[in-house]
Design a protein around this motif. Structure first.
Motif, PDB file in Angstrom:
ATOM      1  N   PHE A 114       0.836  -1.205   0.000  1.00  9.95           N
ATOM      2  CA  PHE A 114       0.000   0.000   0.000  1.00  9.95           C
ATOM      3  C   PHE A 114       0.867   1.250   0.000  1.00  9.95           C
ATOM      4  CE2 PHE A 114      -2.364   3.424   1.952  1.00  9.95           C
ATOM      5  CZ  PHE A 114      -3.595   3.347   1.325  1.00  9.95           C
ATOM      6  N   ALA A 115       1.888   1.265   0.854  1.00  9.26           N
ATOM      7  CA  ALA A 115       2.753   2.442   0.948  1.00  9.26           C
ATOM      8  C   ALA A 115       3.485   2.689  -0.367  1.00  9.26           C
ATOM      9  CB  ALA A 115       3.752   2.264   2.082  1.00  9.26           C
ATOM     10  N   ALA A 116       3.919   1.634  -1.041  1.00  5.47           N
ATOM     11  CA  ALA A 116       4.614   1.795  -2.314  1.00  5.47           C
ATOM     12  C   ALA A 116       3.670   2.298  -3.399  1.00  5.47           C
ATOM     13  CB  ALA A 116       5.240   0.469  -2.730  1.00  5.47           C
ATOM     14  N   ALA A 117       2.412   1.874  -3.358  1.00  6.17           N
ATOM     15  CA  ALA A 117       1.446   2.284  -4.379  1.00  6.17           C
ATOM     16  C   ALA A 117       0.914   3.690  -4.147  1.00  6.17           C
ATOM     17  CB  ALA A 117       0.285   1.289  -4.419  1.00  6.17           C
ATOM     18  N   ASP A 118       0.894   4.144  -2.894  1.00  9.72           N
ATOM     19  CA  ASP A 118       0.348   5.467  -2.559  1.00  9.72           C
ATOM     20  C   ASP A 118       1.402   6.531  -2.868  1.00  9.72           C
ATOM     21  OD1 ASP A 118      -1.299   7.455  -1.636  1.00  9.72           O
ATOM     22  OD2 ASP A 118      -0.909   7.048   0.489  1.00  9.72           O
ATOM     23  N   LYS A 119       1.503   6.910  -4.139  1.00 12.57           N
ATOM     24  CA  LYS A 119       2.553   7.833  -4.600  1.00 12.57           C
ATOM     25  C   LYS A 119       2.403   9.226  -4.002  1.00 12.57           C
ATOM     26  CE  LYS A 119       4.435   4.877  -7.414  1.00 12.57           C
ATOM     27  NZ  LYS A 119       5.600   4.156  -6.994  1.00 12.57           N
ATOM     28  N   ASP A 120       1.162   9.705  -3.822  1.00 10.63           N
ATOM     29  CA  ASP A 120       0.966  11.064  -3.302  1.00 10.63           C
ATOM     30  C   ASP A 120       0.887  11.088  -1.773  1.00 10.63           C
ATOM     31  OD1 ASP A 120      -1.498   9.890  -2.993  1.00 10.63           O
ATOM     32  OD2 ASP A 120      -2.607  11.404  -4.144  1.00 10.63           O
ATOM     33  N   LYS A 121       1.064   9.943  -1.133  1.00  7.74           N
ATOM     34  CA  LYS A 121       1.078   9.820   0.343  1.00  7.74           C
ATOM     35  C   LYS A 121      -0.170  10.414   0.982  1.00  7.74           C
ATOM     36  CE  LYS A 121       5.145   8.045   0.017  1.00  7.74           C
ATOM     37  NZ  LYS A 121       5.132   6.702  -0.460  1.00  7.74           N
ATOM     38  N   SER A 122      -1.329  10.193   0.317  1.00  9.90           N
ATOM     39  CA  SER A 122      -2.590  10.720   0.832  1.00  9.90           C
ATOM     40  C   SER A 122      -3.274   9.746   1.787  1.00  9.90           C
ATOM     41  CB  SER A 122      -3.538  11.025  -0.338  1.00  9.90           C
ATOM     42  OG  SER A 122      -3.858   9.821  -1.010  1.00  9.90           O
ATOM     43  N   GLY A 123      -2.797   8.527   1.870  1.00 11.52           N
ATOM     44  CA  GLY A 123      -3.436   7.537   2.727  1.00 11.52           C
ATOM     45  C   GLY A 123      -4.562   6.800   2.028  1.00 11.52           C
ATOM     46  N   THR A 124      -4.804   7.125   0.777  1.00  6.56           N
ATOM     47  CA  THR A 124      -5.813   6.445  -0.035  1.00  6.56           C
ATOM     48  C   THR A 124      -5.226   6.168  -1.411  1.00  6.56           C
ATOM     49  OG1 THR A 124      -6.719   8.545  -0.803  1.00  6.56           O
ATOM     50  CG2 THR A 124      -7.773   7.539   1.131  1.00  6.56           C
ATOM     51  N   THR A 126      -5.886   5.966  -5.505  1.00 10.58           N
ATOM     52  CA  THR A 126      -6.751   6.282  -6.648  1.00 10.58           C
ATOM     53  C   THR A 126      -6.802   5.037  -7.534  1.00 10.58           C
ATOM     54  OG1 THR A 126      -4.898   7.069  -7.986  1.00 10.58           O
ATOM     55  CG2 THR A 126      -6.028   8.710  -6.601  1.00 10.58           C
ATOM     56  N   ARG A 127      -7.634   5.072  -8.562  1.00 14.54           N
ATOM     57  CA  ARG A 127      -7.721   3.932  -9.480  1.00 14.54           C
ATOM     58  C   ARG A 127      -6.369   3.652 -10.138  1.00 14.54           C
ATOM     59  NH1 ARG A 127     -12.681   1.886 -10.627  1.00 14.54           N
ATOM     60  NH2 ARG A 127     -14.453   3.108  -9.950  1.00 14.54           N
ATOM     61  N   ALA A 128      -5.686   4.698 -10.530  1.00 15.54           N
ATOM     62  CA  ALA A 128      -4.382   4.528 -11.187  1.00 15.54           C
ATOM     63  C   ALA A 128      -3.363   3.933 -10.214  1.00 15.54           C
ATOM     64  CB  ALA A 128      -3.897   5.863 -11.736  1.00 15.54           C
ATOM     65  N   GLU A 129      -3.365   4.405  -8.978  1.00 15.96           N
ATOM     66  CA  GLU A 129      -2.430   3.866  -7.980  1.00 15.96           C
ATOM     67  C   GLU A 129      -2.756   2.416  -7.665  1.00 15.96           C
ATOM     68  OE1 GLU A 129      -1.309   7.868  -5.400  1.00 15.96           O
ATOM     69  OE2 GLU A 129      -3.111   6.734  -4.896  1.00 15.96           O
ATOM     70  N   PHE A 130      -4.055   2.121  -7.552  1.00 18.04           N
ATOM     71  CA  PHE A 130      -4.459   0.738  -7.250  1.00 18.04           C
ATOM     72  C   PHE A 130      -4.066  -0.215  -8.366  1.00 18.04           C
ATOM     73  CE2 PHE A 130      -7.568  -2.751  -7.218  1.00 18.04           C
ATOM     74  CZ  PHE A 130      -7.300  -3.265  -5.970  1.00 18.04           C
ATOM     75  N   ALA A 131      -4.096   0.264  -9.603  1.00 17.14           N
ATOM     76  CA  ALA A 131      -3.745  -0.585 -10.751  1.00 17.14           C
ATOM     77  C   ALA A 131      -2.300  -1.056 -10.660  1.00 17.14           C
ATOM     78  CB  ALA A 131      -3.981   0.166 -12.050  1.00 17.14           C
ATOM     79  N   THR A 132      -1.433  -0.307  -9.962  1.00 12.92           N
ATOM     80  CA  THR A 132      -0.028  -0.719  -9.829  1.00 12.92           C
ATOM     81  C   THR A 132       0.142  -1.882  -8.857  1.00 12.92           C
ATOM     82  OG1 THR A 132       0.436   0.858  -8.059  1.00 12.92           O
ATOM     83  CG2 THR A 132       0.767   1.619 -10.331  1.00 12.92           C
ATOM     84  N   THR A 133      -0.890  -2.206  -8.084  1.00 16.73           N
ATOM     85  CA  THR A 133      -0.782  -3.305  -7.114  1.00 16.73           C
ATOM     86  C   THR A 133      -1.172  -4.653  -7.706  1.00 16.73           C
ATOM     87  OG1 THR A 133      -3.046  -3.055  -6.296  1.00 16.73           O
ATOM     88  CG2 THR A 133      -1.335  -1.734  -5.215  1.00 16.73           C
ATOM     89  N   ALA A 134      -1.561  -4.662  -8.977  1.00 18.52           N
ATOM     90  CA  ALA A 134      -1.982  -5.919  -9.608  1.00 18.52           C
ATOM     91  C   ALA A 134      -0.818  -6.906  -9.588  1.00 18.52           C
ATOM     92  CB  ALA A 134      -2.435  -5.673 -11.046  1.00 18.52           C
ATOM     93  N   PRO A 135      -1.097  -8.176  -9.315  1.00 13.83           N
ATOM     94  CA  PRO A 135      -0.011  -9.164  -9.288  1.00 13.83           C
ATOM     95  C   PRO A 135       0.608  -9.322 -10.670  1.00 13.83           C
ATOM     96  CG  PRO A 135      -2.142 -10.241  -9.057  1.00 13.83           C
ATOM     97  CD  PRO A 135      -2.387  -8.771  -9.031  1.00 13.83           C
ATOM     98  N   LYS A 136       1.904  -9.525 -10.688  1.00 20.05           N
ATOM     99  CA  LYS A 136       2.617  -9.720 -11.952  1.00 20.05           C
ATOM    100  C   LYS A 136       2.349 -11.134 -12.437  1.00 20.05           C
ATOM    101  CE  LYS A 136       4.715  -5.736 -11.519  1.00 20.05           C
ATOM    102  NZ  LYS A 136       3.763  -4.990 -10.736  1.00 20.05           N
ATOM    103  N   ARG A 137       1.869 -11.244 -13.658  1.00 20.46           N
ATOM    104  CA  ARG A 137       1.571 -12.550 -14.247  1.00 20.46           C
ATOM    105  C   ARG A 137       2.840 -13.117 -14.867  1.00 20.46           C
ATOM    106  NH1 ARG A 137      -2.891 -13.372 -11.709  1.00 20.46           N
ATOM    107  NH2 ARG A 137      -4.564 -11.952 -12.211  1.00 20.46           N
ATOM    108  N   LYS A 138       3.022 -14.411 -14.665  1.00 20.05           N
ATOM    109  CA  LYS A 138       4.149 -15.090 -15.291  1.00 20.05           C
ATOM    110  C   LYS A 138       3.840 -15.285 -16.765  1.00 20.05           C
ATOM    111  CE  LYS A 138       5.611 -17.714 -11.256  1.00 20.05           C
ATOM    112  NZ  LYS A 138       5.809 -19.054 -10.716  1.00 20.05           N
ATOM    113  N   ALA A 139       4.866 -15.221 -17.565  1.00 27.72           N
ATOM    114  CA  ALA A 139       4.687 -15.489 -18.982  1.00 27.72           C
ATOM    115  C   ALA A 139       4.338 -16.958 -19.155  1.00 27.72           C
ATOM    116  CB  ALA A 139       5.970 -15.158 -19.742  1.00 27.72           C
ATOM    117  N   LYS A 140       3.526 -17.236 -20.168  1.00 30.22           N
ATOM    118  CA  LYS A 140       3.150 -18.625 -20.401  1.00 30.22           C
ATOM    119  C   LYS A 140       4.398 -19.427 -20.716  1.00 30.22           C
ATOM    120  CE  LYS A 140      -1.584 -18.059 -21.828  1.00 30.22           C
ATOM    121  NZ  LYS A 140      -2.593 -18.413 -22.786  1.00 30.22           N
ATOM    122  N   ALA A 141       4.491 -20.570 -20.087  1.00 30.61           N
ATOM    123  CA  ALA A 141       5.652 -21.426 -20.280  1.00 30.61           C
ATOM    124  C   ALA A 141       5.649 -21.995 -21.694  1.00 30.61           C
ATOM    125  CB  ALA A 141       5.648 -22.559 -19.262  1.00 30.61           C
TER     126      ALA A 141
END
Length: 160
Positions: A114-124, A126-141
Motif C-alpha cells: 500500500f505504501a509503495a502504491a500510494d505515490k501522493d502519500k494521501s493515505g488512499t 486512486t484507481r491509477a495507484e491501485f492498478a499498480t498493485t496488480a499481481p505480476k503474471r508469469k509469462a506462459k511457459a
C-alpha cells in the motif's frame, strides 16, 4: 386419462426409434492414403526411421502431489514434511522471531505494498495507484520440445 395413454404411446415410440437408431450399421471412415514418395525415394523404399518422440511418465496428479510433499523420498509423508512449507512462510512473516504472529507482522506485506502504491502519500489509493498493485503474471511457459520441429528436422536429416 387420454393424456396418460398418449404420453405412454409417445414414450414407446421414442424407445422404438432409439432402438432402431442404435441397431443401424455405421460404415467406418476410409483410411487415408499413404503420403506420396519424396524426391529421390521410390514408393517401395522404406521410409527413414523417425526420431522417437519422448513420452512423459504416466503418473497421476495425486502421485505427483504426493511426491512433492514426500521430501525425504521414503514413500511416507510425516506431519513435519507436510508442515515444512508453512513453517518457512510463517518464519518469513514473524519479523521479531518470538514465535507469535501479530497483526502488524501478518499485514506487513500488505502495508508495504500500500505504501509503495500510494505515490501522493494521501493515505488512499486512486484507481491509477491501485492498478499498480496488480499481481505480476508469469509469462506462459513454452513447451519443453516442439515435436513438430524435431520431426521435421529428423525428416530433413533422413533426406540428406
Amino acid at each position: 386419462m387420454w393424456r396418460y395413454f398418449v404420453g405412454g404411446l409417445a414414450a414407446l415410440l421414442m424407445a422404438g426409434a432409439g432402438v432402431f437408431l442404435f441397431q443401424s450399421q455405421a460404415t467406418p471412415d476410409p483410411l487415408p492414403s499413404p503420403p506420396p514418395a519424396r524426391a529421390g525415394q521410390t514408393a517401395t523404399e522404406p521410409e527413414a526411421e523417425l526420431a522417437e518422440v519422448p513420452q512423459a511418465p504416466d503418473r497421476t496428479r495425486e502421485e505427483k502431489r504426493f511426491d512433492r510433499n514426500d521430501k525425504d523420498k521414503n514413500g511416507l509423508i510425516s506431519l513435519a514434511e507436510l508442515q515444512q512449507p508453512r513453517r518457512r512462510a510463517f518464519a518469513k512473516l514473524d519479523k521479531n522471531g518470538d514465535g507469535r504472529l501479530s497483526f502488524e507482522e501478518w499485514a506487513a506485506r500488505t502495508s508495504d505494498k500500500f505504501a509503495a502504491a500510494d505515490k501522493d502519500k494521501s493515505g488512499t489509493l486512486t484507481r491509477a495507484e491501485f492498478a499498480t498493485t496488480a499481481p505480476k503474471r508469469k509469462a506462459k511457459a513454452t513447451p519443453r520440445c516442439d515435436c513438430r520441429a524435431e520431426v521435421a528436422k529428423a525428416l530433413a536429416e533422413a533426406e540428406e
